[in-house]
Design a protein around this motif. Structure first.
Motif, PDB file in Angstrom:
ATOM      1  N   ALA A  22     -27.723  14.360  18.114  1.00  0.00           N
ATOM      2  CA  ALA A  22     -28.725  14.137  17.070  1.00  0.00           C
ATOM      3  C   ALA A  22     -28.308  14.855  15.794  1.00  0.00           C
ATOM      4  O   ALA A  22     -29.133  15.350  15.038  1.00  0.00           O
ATOM      5  N   GLU A  23     -27.006  14.914  15.555  1.00  0.00           N
ATOM      6  CA  GLU A  23     -26.449  15.612  14.410  1.00  0.00           C
ATOM      7  C   GLU A  23     -25.252  14.827  13.909  1.00  0.00           C
ATOM      8  O   GLU A  23     -24.794  13.903  14.582  1.00  0.00           O
ATOM      9  N   PRO A  24     -24.723  15.148  12.729  1.00  0.00           N
ATOM     10  CA  PRO A  24     -23.619  14.361  12.176  1.00  0.00           C
ATOM     11  C   PRO A  24     -22.418  14.268  13.110  1.00  0.00           C
ATOM     12  O   PRO A  24     -22.086  15.213  13.823  1.00  0.00           O
ATOM     13  N   VAL A  25     -21.774  13.103  13.087  1.00  0.00           N
ATOM     14  CA  VAL A  25     -20.620  12.822  13.926  1.00  0.00           C
ATOM     15  C   VAL A  25     -19.512  12.256  13.040  1.00  0.00           C
ATOM     16  O   VAL A  25     -19.770  11.405  12.190  1.00  0.00           O
ATOM     17  N   THR A  26     -18.297  12.746  13.259  1.00  0.00           N
ATOM     18  CA  THR A  26     -17.142  12.241  12.518  1.00  0.00           C
ATOM     19  C   THR A  26     -16.149  11.613  13.484  1.00  0.00           C
ATOM     20  O   THR A  26     -15.889  12.160  14.549  1.00  0.00           O
ATOM     21  N   VAL A  27     -15.613  10.469  13.093  1.00  0.00           N
ATOM     22  CA  VAL A  27     -14.564   9.802  13.859  1.00  0.00           C
ATOM     23  C   VAL A  27     -13.317   9.736  12.982  1.00  0.00           C
ATOM     24  O   VAL A  27     -13.393   9.335  11.820  1.00  0.00           O
ATOM     25  N   THR A  28     -12.202  10.141  13.542  1.00  0.00           N
ATOM     26  CA  THR A  28     -10.918   9.990  12.863  1.00  0.00           C
ATOM     27  C   THR A  28     -10.063   9.038  13.688  1.00  0.00           C
ATOM     28  O   THR A  28      -9.863   9.258  14.887  1.00  0.00           O
ATOM     29  N   VAL A  29      -9.597   7.985  13.062  1.00  0.00           N
ATOM     30  CA  VAL A  29      -8.748   7.006  13.723  1.00  0.00           C
ATOM     31  C   VAL A  29      -7.377   7.074  13.054  1.00  0.00           C
ATOM     32  O   VAL A  29      -7.244   6.773  11.869  1.00  0.00           O
ATOM     33  N   ALA A  30      -6.378   7.505  13.815  1.00  0.00           N
ATOM     34  CA  ALA A  30      -5.013   7.611  13.295  1.00  0.00           C
ATOM     35  C   ALA A  30      -4.212   6.420  13.790  1.00  0.00           C
ATOM     36  O   ALA A  30      -4.157   6.149  14.992  1.00  0.00           O
ATOM     37  N   ARG A  31      -3.589   5.714  12.869  1.00  0.00           N
ATOM     38  CA  ARG A  31      -2.820   4.521  13.234  1.00  0.00           C
ATOM     39  C   ARG A  31      -1.404   4.608  12.678  1.00  0.00           C
ATOM     40  O   ARG A  31      -1.219   4.873  11.496  1.00  0.00           O
ATOM     41  N   ASP A  32      -0.435   4.366  13.548  1.00  0.00           N
ATOM     42  CA  ASP A  32       0.957   4.240  13.119  1.00  0.00           C
ATOM     43  C   ASP A  32       1.178   2.788  12.716  1.00  0.00           C
ATOM     44  O   ASP A  32       1.110   1.880  13.555  1.00  0.00           O
ATOM     45  N   VAL A  33       1.431   2.577  11.438  1.00  0.00           N
ATOM     46  CA  VAL A  33       1.525   1.223  10.883  1.00  0.00           C
ATOM     47  C   VAL A  33       2.980   0.797  10.795  1.00  0.00           C
ATOM     48  O   VAL A  33       3.846   1.571  10.366  1.00  0.00           O
ATOM     49  N   ARG A  34       3.251  -0.424  11.201  1.00  0.00           N
ATOM     50  CA  ARG A  34       4.606  -0.960  11.124  1.00  0.00           C
ATOM     51  C   ARG A  34       5.058  -1.012   9.667  1.00  0.00           C
ATOM     52  O   ARG A  34       4.288  -1.370   8.781  1.00  0.00           O
ATOM     53  N   ALA A  35       6.325  -0.671   9.457  1.00  0.00           N
ATOM     54  CA  ALA A  35       6.839  -0.509   8.091  1.00  0.00           C
ATOM     55  C   ALA A  35       6.646  -1.756   7.230  1.00  0.00           C
ATOM     56  O   ALA A  35       6.355  -1.653   6.028  1.00  0.00           O
ATOM     57  N   ASP A  36       6.790  -2.935   7.826  1.00  0.00           N
ATOM     58  CA  ASP A  36       6.668  -4.167   7.053  1.00  0.00           C
ATOM     59  C   ASP A  36       5.222  -4.656   6.933  1.00  0.00           C
ATOM     60  O   ASP A  36       4.975  -5.727   6.382  1.00  0.00           O
ATOM     61  N   GLN A  37       4.269  -3.860   7.435  1.00  0.00           N
ATOM     62  CA  GLN A  37       2.868  -4.290   7.430  1.00  0.00           C
ATOM     63  C   GLN A  37       1.954  -3.346   6.647  1.00  0.00           C
ATOM     64  O   GLN A  37       0.742  -3.454   6.731  1.00  0.00           O
TER      65      GLN A  37
END
Length: 198
Positions: A22-37
């Motif tokens: 019942a308090e603030p929540v943070t989500v961190t999503v780390a993505r390794d992105v393909r060089a050509d994308q």
């Protein structure tokens, strides 16, 4: 409270303990992105962060770009509580967005943080803006809360023992700072705290 999951193409949702927060929540999503994308991914990220930002209970979003020699992007979402986060994570909008990003990335890591840890995680991401700005904002917030306490509360507890007065002051400052004042200021000054790195 935190959980990290590593997967390539499987959407992750917050654990029950975070959803119940019942308090603030943070989500961190780390993505390794393909060089050509990278260009396609940045377009997708802007779209999905805008979707999340308009979702009920959202307190802010940000995209942290990779440093030199890295392909890792971080998407950060902050919600008012676990229930608001769960609504976003279970939404059709998010599911559709995830389907469109699978071919752009090679790896994804999720982290969920609730409570006061969530607040500090949101304000100090992997690539924050100048630290002095957060310091200035925090000092201003603490000053305002302390001044209000001295004017409005202190006169009514002047007969209390010093340790009790200090304890009450500390509780008031920390609770207001973490749950009321800084969340509002961090939204208001978000662009100033985390200037664009484009």
């Amino acid at each position: 409270m935190q959980r990290r999951d590593r997967a390539t193409n499987s959407p992750v949702t917050a654990p029950e303990a975070v959803v119940a927060a019942a308090e603030p929540v943070t989500v961190t999503v780390a993505r390794d992105v393909r060089a050509d994308q990278r260009e396609a991914f940045e377009g997708w990220a802007a779209e999905v962060l805008d979707l999340a930002a308009r979702f009920p209970g959202n307190l802010g979003t940000s995209l942290l770009r990779p440093g030199p020699g890295s392909t890792r992007y971080h998407l950060v979402y902050r919600f008012a509580d676990g229930e608001a986060l769960a609504r976003w994570e279970r939404s059709a909008e998010r599911q559709l967005a995830l389907q469109r990003v699978e071919h752009l990335t090679d790896r994804v890591d999720y982290a969920h943080v609730a409570g006061l840890d969530s607040f500090f995680t949101a304000l100090t991401p992997a690539r924050p803006g100048p630290r002095w700005r957060l310091t200035v904002l925090t000092v201003a917030a603490v000053f305002a809360i302390t001044l209000a306490f001295q004017l409005l509360v202190a006169p009514h507890v002047s007969g209390w023992p010093l340790p009790a007065r200090l304890l009450l002051s500390a509780v008031v400052v920390v609770v207001l700072l973490g749950y009321v004042v800084m969340p509002a200021l961090s939204r208001l000054f978000r662009r100033w705290l985390h200037p664009s790195r484009d």
